[in-house]
Design a protein around this motif. Structure first.
Motif, PDB file in Angstrom:
ATOM      1  N   PHE A   1       0.822  -1.200   0.000  1.00 56.29           N
ATOM      2  CA  PHE A   1       0.000   0.000   0.000  1.00 56.29           C
ATOM      3  C   PHE A   1       0.859   1.254   0.000  1.00 56.29           C
ATOM      4  N   ILE A   2       0.201   2.360  -0.275  1.00 52.59           N
ATOM      5  CA  ILE A   2       0.826   3.680  -0.303  1.00 52.59           C
ATOM      6  C   ILE A   2       0.106   4.526   0.733  1.00 52.59           C
ATOM      7  N   ILE A   3       0.874   5.258   1.523  1.00 51.38           N
ATOM      8  CA  ILE A   3       0.270   6.115   2.537  1.00 51.38           C
ATOM      9  C   ILE A   3       0.881   7.509   2.452  1.00 51.38           C
ATOM     10  N   GLU A   4       0.025   8.507   2.573  1.00 49.84           N
ATOM     11  CA  GLU A   4       0.493   9.885   2.645  1.00 49.84           C
ATOM     12  C   GLU A   4       0.296  10.382   4.065  1.00 49.84           C
ATOM     13  N   LEU A   5       1.340  10.977   4.623  1.00 48.68           N
ATOM     14  CA  LEU A   5       1.253  11.616   5.929  1.00 48.68           C
ATOM     15  C   LEU A   5       1.055  13.106   5.681  1.00 48.68           C
ATOM     16  N   TRP A   6       0.037  13.680   6.334  1.00 39.17           N
ATOM     17  CA  TRP A   6      -0.330  15.063   6.062  1.00 39.17           C
ATOM     18  C   TRP A   6      -0.914  15.705   7.329  1.00 39.17           C
ATOM     19  N   ALA A   7      -1.170  17.013   7.235  1.00 41.77           N
ATOM     20  CA  ALA A   7      -1.840  17.749   8.307  1.00 41.77           C
ATOM     21  C   ALA A   7      -2.667  18.858   7.681  1.00 41.77           C
ATOM     22  N   GLU A   8      -3.701  19.259   8.390  1.00 43.39           N
ATOM     23  CA  GLU A   8      -4.606  20.302   7.894  1.00 43.39           C
ATOM     24  C   GLU A   8      -3.882  21.628   7.656  1.00 43.39           C
TER      25      GLU A   8
ATOM     26  N   LEU B   1      -3.678   4.478 -11.147  1.00 43.63           N
ATOM     27  CA  LEU B   1      -3.060   3.211 -10.756  1.00 43.63           C
ATOM     28  C   LEU B   1      -4.068   2.445  -9.907  1.00 43.63           C
ATOM     29  N   ASN B   2      -5.175   2.089 -10.492  1.00 39.01           N
ATOM     30  CA  ASN B   2      -6.301   1.555  -9.729  1.00 39.01           C
ATOM     31  C   ASN B   2      -6.060   0.170  -9.151  1.00 39.01           C
ATOM     32  N   ALA B   3      -4.870  -0.358  -9.273  1.00 37.54           N
ATOM     33  CA  ALA B   3      -4.563  -1.637  -8.650  1.00 37.54           C
ATOM     34  C   ALA B   3      -3.819  -1.451  -7.334  1.00 37.54           C
ATOM     35  N   CYS B   4      -3.706  -0.206  -6.871  1.00 39.32           N
ATOM     36  CA  CYS B   4      -2.971   0.075  -5.641  1.00 39.32           C
ATOM     37  C   CYS B   4      -3.899   0.590  -4.554  1.00 39.32           C
ATOM     38  N   TYR B   5      -3.559   0.250  -3.317  1.00 39.85           N
ATOM     39  CA  TYR B   5      -4.273   0.789  -2.165  1.00 39.85           C
ATOM     40  C   TYR B   5      -3.585   2.085  -1.742  1.00 39.85           C
ATOM     41  N   PHE B   6      -4.325   3.179  -1.736  1.00 39.63           N
ATOM     42  CA  PHE B   6      -3.816   4.486  -1.331  1.00 39.63           C
ATOM     43  C   PHE B   6      -4.541   4.930  -0.066  1.00 39.63           C
ATOM     44  N   TYR B   7      -3.769   5.381   0.913  1.00 38.48           N
ATOM     45  CA  TYR B   7      -4.337   5.863   2.166  1.00 38.48           C
ATOM     46  C   TYR B   7      -3.667   7.173   2.547  1.00 38.48           C
ATOM     47  N   LYS B   8      -4.331   7.913   3.436  1.00 36.35           N
ATOM     48  CA  LYS B   8      -3.720   9.100   4.012  1.00 36.35           C
ATOM     49  C   LYS B   8      -4.025   9.094   5.495  1.00 36.35           C
ATOM     50  N   ILE B   9      -3.084   9.647   6.256  1.00 38.79           N
ATOM     51  CA  ILE B   9      -3.261   9.695   7.698  1.00 38.79           C
ATOM     52  C   ILE B   9      -2.822  11.058   8.210  1.00 38.79           C
ATOM     53  N   ASN B  10      -3.695  11.676   8.971  1.00 37.62           N
ATOM     54  CA  ASN B  10      -3.444  12.995   9.531  1.00 37.62           C
ATOM     55  C   ASN B  10      -2.517  12.838  10.735  1.00 37.62           C
ATOM     56  N   VAL B  11      -1.330  13.461  10.666  1.00 38.03           N
ATOM     57  CA  VAL B  11      -0.336  13.287  11.725  1.00 38.03           C
ATOM     58  C   VAL B  11      -0.744  13.977  13.028  1.00 38.03           C
ATOM     59  N   ASP B  12      -1.573  15.020  12.937  1.00 43.79           N
ATOM     60  CA  ASP B  12      -2.026  15.690  14.156  1.00 43.79           C
ATOM     61  C   ASP B  12      -3.047  14.845  14.916  1.00 43.79           C
TER      62      ASP B  12
ATOM     63  N   PRO C   1       4.658  17.079   3.516  1.00 44.55           N
ATOM     64  CA  PRO C   1       4.045  15.793   3.182  1.00 44.55           C
ATOM     65  C   PRO C   1       5.097  14.708   2.980  1.00 44.55           C
ATOM     66  N   ARG C   2       4.642  13.494   3.192  1.00 40.81           N
ATOM     67  CA  ARG C   2       5.490  12.326   3.025  1.00 40.81           C
ATOM     68  C   ARG C   2       4.638  11.214   2.461  1.00 40.81           C
ATOM     69  N   ILE C   3       5.079  10.611   1.383  1.00 40.72           N
ATOM     70  CA  ILE C   3       4.411   9.450   0.795  1.00 40.72           C
ATOM     71  C   ILE C   3       5.338   8.263   0.999  1.00 40.72           C
ATOM     72  N   ILE C   4       4.807   7.223   1.632  1.00 51.61           N
ATOM     73  CA  ILE C   4       5.617   6.039   1.910  1.00 51.61           C
ATOM     74  C   ILE C   4       4.950   4.828   1.268  1.00 51.61           C
ATOM     75  N   MET C   5       5.752   4.053   0.546  1.00 49.90           N
ATOM     76  CA  MET C   5       5.280   2.846  -0.108  1.00 49.90           C
ATOM     77  C   MET C   5       5.691   1.624   0.714  1.00 49.90           C
ATOM     78  N   PHE C   6       4.732   0.741   0.940  1.00 50.99           N
ATOM     79  CA  PHE C   6       4.967  -0.470   1.716  1.00 50.99           C
ATOM     80  C   PHE C   6       4.731  -1.690   0.833  1.00 50.99           C
ATOM     81  N   VAL C   7       5.631  -2.652   0.936  1.00 47.77           N
ATOM     82  CA  VAL C   7       5.503  -3.920   0.222  1.00 47.77           C
ATOM     83  C   VAL C   7       5.570  -5.026   1.270  1.00 47.77           C
ATOM     84  N   ASP C   8       4.574  -5.878   1.272  1.00 43.88           N
ATOM     85  CA  ASP C   8       4.464  -6.955   2.266  1.00 43.88           C
ATOM     86  C   ASP C   8       4.557  -6.401   3.690  1.00 43.88           C
ATOM     87  N   GLY C   9       3.993  -5.228   3.890  1.00 39.90           N
ATOM     88  CA  GLY C   9       3.983  -4.611   5.209  1.00 39.90           C
ATOM     89  C   GLY C   9       5.301  -3.980   5.618  1.00 39.90           C
ATOM     90  N   GLN C  10       6.275  -3.947   4.714  1.00 37.43           N
ATOM     91  CA  GLN C  10       7.591  -3.371   5.008  1.00 37.43           C
ATOM     92  C   GLN C  10       7.792  -2.084   4.213  1.00 37.43           C
TER      93      GLN C  10
END
Length: 109
Positions: free
Chosen positions: A22-29, A48-59, A74-83
């Protein structure tokens, strides 16, 4: 309907336990670059509709900052097999996001 899903720290922990890709973006308002980049992430998610994209508010989820040792957004982090596989720090345009994200294997949605 949004392609990028908002999650909590508990949701994130569950993704790691399930060893998902999955892909996650770390962000804040308050983060102006985060707000500008949000539509790019949404478009990348749709293209890229075969990927899971998420965002999480750091605050709202400060545990994520310590767990992932994040010192800027902002920070986008890609995880493969949970790593943690790779990441994009700071502001990036759509082409850069797609280029980096397309390098990781994506789980089928």
């Amino acid at each position: 309907m949004a392609c990028v899903k908002d999650i909590t720290f508990n949701d994130f922990s569950r993704l790691l336990d399930e060893k998902k890709n999955f892909i996650i973006e770390l962000w804040a308002e308050w983060c102006h670059p985060c707000k500008i980049m949000a539509p790019y992430l949404e478009e990348a998610c749709q293209k890229l509709n075969a990927c899971y994209f998420y965002k999480i508010n750091v605050d709202e989820n400060p545990e994520i900052v310590d767990l992932l040792n994040v010192n800027s957004i902002p920070r986008i982090i890609m995880f493969v097999d949970g790593q943690r596989q790779s990441e994009l720090k700071g502001f990036h345009r759509l082409e850069s996001i797609i280029d980096q994200v397309s390098k990781i294997p994506c789980d089928t949605i």
